[in-house]
Every structure is written in structure tokens, then in C-alpha cells.
Design an enzyme around this catalytic site. Structure first.
Site, PDB file in Angstrom:
ATOM      1  N   ASN A 192       0.830  -1.207   0.000  1.00 22.97           N
ATOM      2  CA  ASN A 192       0.000   0.000   0.000  1.00 22.97           C
ATOM      3  C   ASN A 192       0.867   1.261   0.000  1.00 22.97           C
ATOM      4  O   ASN A 192       1.969   1.272   0.556  1.00 22.97           O
ATOM      5  CB  ASN A 192      -0.921  -0.019   1.223  1.00 22.97           C
ATOM      6  CG  ASN A 192      -1.908   1.123   1.212  1.00 22.97           C
ATOM      7  OD1 ASN A 192      -1.685   2.157   1.807  1.00 22.97           O
ATOM      8  ND2 ASN A 192      -3.008   0.957   0.514  1.00 22.97           N
TER       9      ASN A 192
HETATM   10  N1  PLP Z   1      -2.708  -1.337   3.884  1.00 27.33           N
HETATM   11  C1  PLP Z   1      -3.540  -1.937   3.024  1.00 27.33           C
HETATM   12  C2  PLP Z   1      -3.248  -3.332   2.551  1.00 27.33           C
HETATM   13  C3  PLP Z   1      -4.676  -1.260   2.563  1.00 27.33           C
HETATM   14  O1  PLP Z   1      -5.488  -1.841   1.680  1.00 27.33           O
HETATM   15  C4  PLP Z   1      -4.926   0.053   3.030  1.00 27.33           C
HETATM   16  C5  PLP Z   1      -6.114   0.793   2.585  1.00 27.33           C
HETATM   17  O2  PLP Z   1      -6.971   0.310   1.915  1.00 27.33           O
HETATM   18  C6  PLP Z   1      -4.026   0.625   3.927  1.00 27.33           C
HETATM   19  C7  PLP Z   1      -2.926  -0.101   4.336  1.00 27.33           C
HETATM   20  C8  PLP Z   1      -4.236   2.019   4.449  1.00 27.33           C
HETATM   21  O3  PLP Z   1      -5.224   1.996   5.427  1.00 27.33           O
HETATM   22  P1  PLP Z   1      -5.558   3.289   6.333  1.00 27.33           P
HETATM   23  O4  PLP Z   1      -6.482   4.123   5.525  1.00 27.33           O
HETATM   24  O5  PLP Z   1      -6.203   2.728   7.569  1.00 27.33           O
HETATM   25  O6  PLP Z   1      -4.280   3.978   6.626  1.00 27.33           O
END
Ligand code: PLP
Length: 507
Positions: A192
């Protein structure tokens, strides 16, 4: 506003929310507004004199609702789900009612202790290793962060500080700034965006290593990168693996990554923001392989656990590593019970000082749904995604780009990217369903995530009919365009023939 008016406004707001969620299928999932729509509708200054709450509520219907993208609609299939449930909404309301700050135990003992309780409940529900439990003798434990991004940043910052301290002892000839300039972190090119951002914020480059053809990051890629970097004088600090990448919900190979991390004193963090919910299911126990060897992990309750944003669980194998790294105190923050293991001062586990009473909505949700209800919710998303996957497989105009993973199906229209691109454009223009695109090896594809507060099999059928119908019209339009292009080229050819004849005639 006095208490009586609050009762009236509050009750009207609850009715408003219940009506909204109950009738969410009445709205197109995407709003029909243009950029700046709200700026044109609202005055440039706040009202000088108070207005009534009923006027405000009317305006929520008139100007706010038309600009809402309906994330709780079952026709929302973009990103990953952002969950909500009635108990969680009430939990959020009660937490607002208390309006406390929970940065240390004394600030509100119930806030800290309830968080300890629900984080242990959740760790057990997800079958996490015992060393992550507060109730365990060791230094591990869980904390609620605002988002996965914050959890990753906390892990990156703590790993960085621990590495700097370790290296100052083992290499006294190096200055602190020399050490900091050599630090390096790793993740997969499928991870991400928040992971790359954590590197930017922590001023430590994060190398995005190539995942395999199956989009999985394995130990050999990490080993190769670490060997190269160490030879170049760099200091590996942390690897952030993903269990459930954002693009295709791929699962990195935690066991092989852990072996390399252990050999090189590299912190291993797992981002399981979405897929972590599946740790609760026996049929998904494979996903938990290697978790006993990681230093920290995060999972978003606001994605898969019916608790509304913001609520990101994070567990640490040794919370002292974070506490030592972040411990900045003042006399006014101290209290006589601090330092007791059963009652952590969570301000040392996070970036801000202030903290919300998030554990309340978690506790209320867990109690009113039970472990059984939560498992049923996750299984429902998986079943609905299977339903969609079968529909894709049954239509030869489409292909899957990766195996279905939990509630996510990645698929495309066969042929060149233009068809899938036009299909998405049409779907977005019609606003009936909402998906986003991604790319793998030059192939554009669409992500269909099961989302919404209460999706049903008929919603999946609705989405599929919409997709099929729009693909049919994209293909029809392409045929018309191809025919027109053919006719045009024939005409041009004919005209050039005429031109020659004219010239010949003139001669
Ligand atoms: N990690 C993954 C695998 C995600 O899919 C996402 C968001 O969809 C995130 C991190 C980021 O999440 P957050 O908005 O809670 O920071």
C-alpha cells in the site's frame, strides 16, 4: 443548545441515519455533483446568529447528502470495505458523549483498561500468537491506532530508533547522523502507498522489491536486496510485508521473509489491514503461517469487523521497543500508577498525545454481535465474492487476473486495455456501481470488492448485470467505430484513385 434540544436533535439524527442506511439502495453509489458544487451553495461566512438544528438537518438533506459517495451502499465495490454497524455507531456516539482523553491511565482508567481488554479479545479471536496478548507475562500487547498508515509509521519509527541505538553501541566510531544516513527499509512493489509514505515521513528510504509473478514477496528477493545494500555500506532496518495487498489481496510469504529478517536483525512488520479479519476463520488458518515470528502487525477493524473508521488494531511483540523510542515525558503527564504493565500509558505507543475512546465502539460491537456474528460477516463477504467470481468465469468475454482472495475479485475484459478502460468509464458515468482499476504486468484490470453494510446475493447480481450490459454496449460501439474507420479508409483509397485519374486526365 441545551440538554432538551440535544435530546430532540439527537433522536432526529438517529432516525435520519437509520432511514439513510435502511434505504441506501435508493441512491446511485456515486454522487452527481461537479467540483465546487458545495462551495457555491454555502455562504462564505458562518452565521452571525444561531440557527435551529432543524434548519441544519434540512440542509444536510439538501446540500450534504447529494455530495456523498455512498460507501455503505452494497453497490460500492471500490477499494476495500469501510465497515459500520449500528452498535458501532452508538459506541462512537457514547464516546463523543464522554469526550475524554485517554493518553494515560489516570486520564480515564476505563479508556485504557477497556482497550487492553478488547485488544486481547481480538487477538484471541484472530488466533494470534500469545506473546501479543497484554495478559501474557511478556512485553507484548495491542493498541488501537487511527489507521493502518499510523500503525506502519509507528513500526517504522520504532525500528529506526532501535537500529540507531544498537548501532551506536556496536559502532561507536560512527556518528548518529552517519548511521541515520545509511538506514534502509524494504517492502514489496505491491504494498500500500502508506508504506512508501511512512518511509518519506521517517526520512528512511523504503526499497520496493519486485514481487513474484504471483505478486507475492518472498525471502529470496529480500535476501538479495539486503546482501547488495550491506555490501554498499547500508544498514537494513525493517521489512514491511503485506498479508492482503491492496491491488489483488496477495499474501507475502511471511515464513521466508522472517528467516531473512531474523538473520539480519531486521524488524518484520505485517500489514494485514484488510485480510487480517480472515485470521479468525479456521478455513483460512494458512494465512497465519509465520505470524509467530513477526515483530508487529496491523489490522483495520474499520475494514472487516463492522467497527467504523477510525479503528486500526496494532500488536507489538515487544511494546517496550516502541515505548523506549517514543517516550518523551513532562511532569504534568506523570501519575502515581505509571509503569505498571497491566495499565499501559498508550500515549507512548502512538504519534499524537491525545487519544480517543475507540475501545468503546469495539467493545459494544463485539458484545452485540459476538464472535459468531463477526465470523458470519466475514464469511458472507467471501461467499458473495465467490458468487461474483463464478459469474466472471461463466462469461467468456471476461478473465480473472488473479485468484479470488477473500472478498476481492480482480478481473478484466479480454483483449486490449482499451476495452476495460472504456467499460470502467461507462460504469463511472452511470454511477450505479463503483469500482477502481489497477494494473498488473501492463494489463489493466478492475477490482470488485464486496463492500457495504449489508450486501446480499441480489446486489452481486445487480452489479454483474450492469457490468455485462455495459461491456455489450462498449463492444457494440467499438464495432460501429471499426466499421466507420473501415469505410473511411475505403473512401480515402477511392478518392486517391480518383485523384490519379484526374491528374492523368489533365495530362
Ligand atoms: N494497507 C492496506 C493493505 C490497505 O489496503 C490500506 C487501505 O486500503 C491501507 C494499508 C491504508 O489503510 P488506512 O487508511 O487505515 O491507513
Amino acid at each position: 443548545m441545551d440538554a432538551q434540544e440535544f435530546r430532540e436533535f439527537g433522536k432526529a439524527a438517529v432516525d435520519f441515519v437509520a432511514d439513510y442506511l435502511e434505504n441506501i439502495r435508493d441512491h446511485d453509489v456515486l454522487p452527481s455533483v461537479e467540483p465546487g458544487y458545495l462551495l457555491d451553495l454555502l455562504p462564505k461566512q458562518m452565521p452571525e446568529t444561531p440557527e435551529t438544528w432543524s434548519e441544519v438537518l434540512k440542509d444536510i438533506n439538501r446540500v450534504i447528502k447529494p455530495g456523498i459517495t455512498h460507501w455503505q451502499s452494497p453497490n460500492m465495490h471500490a477499494y476495500y470495505p469501510t465497515s459500520v454497524s449500528y452498535p458501532s455507531i452508538v459506541g462512537e456516539m457514547l464516546a463523543s458523549g464522554f469526550s475524554i482523553m485517554g493518553f494515560s491511565w489516570i486520564c480515564s482508567p476505563a479508556c485504557t483498561e477497556l482497550e487492553v481488554v478488547v485488544m486481547d479479545w481480538l487477538a484471541k479471536f484472530l488466533n494470534l500468537p500469545e506473546h501479543f496478548l497484554h495478559e501474557n507475562e511478556g512485553p507484548g500487547g495491542g493498541v488501537i491506532q487511527g489507521s493502518a498508515s499510523e500503525a506502519v509509521l509507528v513500526a517504522v519509527l520504532a525500528a529506526r530508533e532501535q537500529a540507531v541505538r544498537r548501532l551506536r553501541l556496536s559502532h561507536p566510531e560512527l556518528s548518529e547522523s552517519e548511521i541515520r544516513g545509511k538506514l534502509i527499509a524494504y517492502s514489496s512493489d505491491q504494498s500500500n502507498s502508506c508504506i512508501e509514505k511512512a518511509g518519506v515521513l521517517a526520512a528512511m528510504p523504503i526499497k520496493l522489491l519486485p514481487a513474484g509473478a504471483d505478486l507475492v514477496l518472498r525471502g529470496d528477493a529480500l535476501k538479495q536486496a539486503i546482501e547488495q545494500d550491506v555490501a554498499a555500506g547500508l544498514i537494513p532496518v525493517i521489512c514491511i510485508a503485506s498479508l492482503g495487498t491492496t491491488g489483488t489481496c496477495a499474501y507475502d510469504d511471511i515464513e521466508s521473509l522472517a528467516s531473512i529478517c531474523e538473520k539480519n536483525q531486521v524488524w518484520l512488520h505485517v500489514d494485514a489491514a484488510y485480510a487480517g479479519g480472515a485470521f479468525a476463520l479456521e478455513e483460512c488458518s494458512e494465512l497465519r503461517r509465520g505470524l509467530d515470528r513477526v515483530d508487529s502487525l496491523n489490522f483495520n477493524l474499520h475494514k472487516f469487523m463492522l467497527v467504523n473508521f477510525d479503528c486500526a488494531a496494532m500488536w507489538l511483540r515487544d511494546a517496550n521497543k516502541v515505548i523506549d523510542s517514543f517516550n518523551v515525558d513532562r511532569i504534568y503527564l506523570k501519575h502515581k500508577h505509571e509503569g505498571q504493565t497491566q495499565i499501559p500509558d498508550f500515549r507512548h505507543w502512538q504519534i499524537p498525545l491525545g487519544r480517543r475512546f475507540r475501545a468503546l465502539k469495539v467493545w459494544i460491537t463485539f458484545r452485540t454481535l459476538g464472535a459468531e456474528g463477526l465470523r458470519a460477516h466475514i464469511r458472507k463477504h467471501i461467499t458473495l465474492a465467490k458468487q461474483f467470481e463464478d459469474l466472471v468465469k461463466a462469461d467468456e468475454r471476461f478473465e480473472l487476473i488473479a485468484p479470488r482472495a477473500l472478498g476481492l475479485v480482480c478481473f478484466r475484459a479480454k483483449g486490449d486495455n482499451e476495452i476495460t478502460s472504456q467499460l470502467l468509464q461507462r460504469l463511472m458515468e452511470r454511477k450505479k456501481i463503483y469500482m477502481v482499476k489497477a494494473e498488473h504486468c501492463g494489463q489493466l484490470f478492475l477490482r470488485f470488492a464486496v463492500c457495504g453494510m449489508d450486501p446480499k446475493p441480489s446486489d452481486i447480481d445487480f452489479a454483474w448485470t450492469e457490468i455485462q450490459t455495459q461491456l455489450t454496449s462498449v463492444c457494440a460501439e467499438q464495432q460501429v467505430n471499426a466499421r466507420k474507420a473501415g469505410e473511411l479508409s475505403e473512401l480515402t483509397h477511392h478518392l486517391s484513385g480518383l485523384h490519379v485519374t484526374n491528374e492523368t486526365l489533365q495530362r
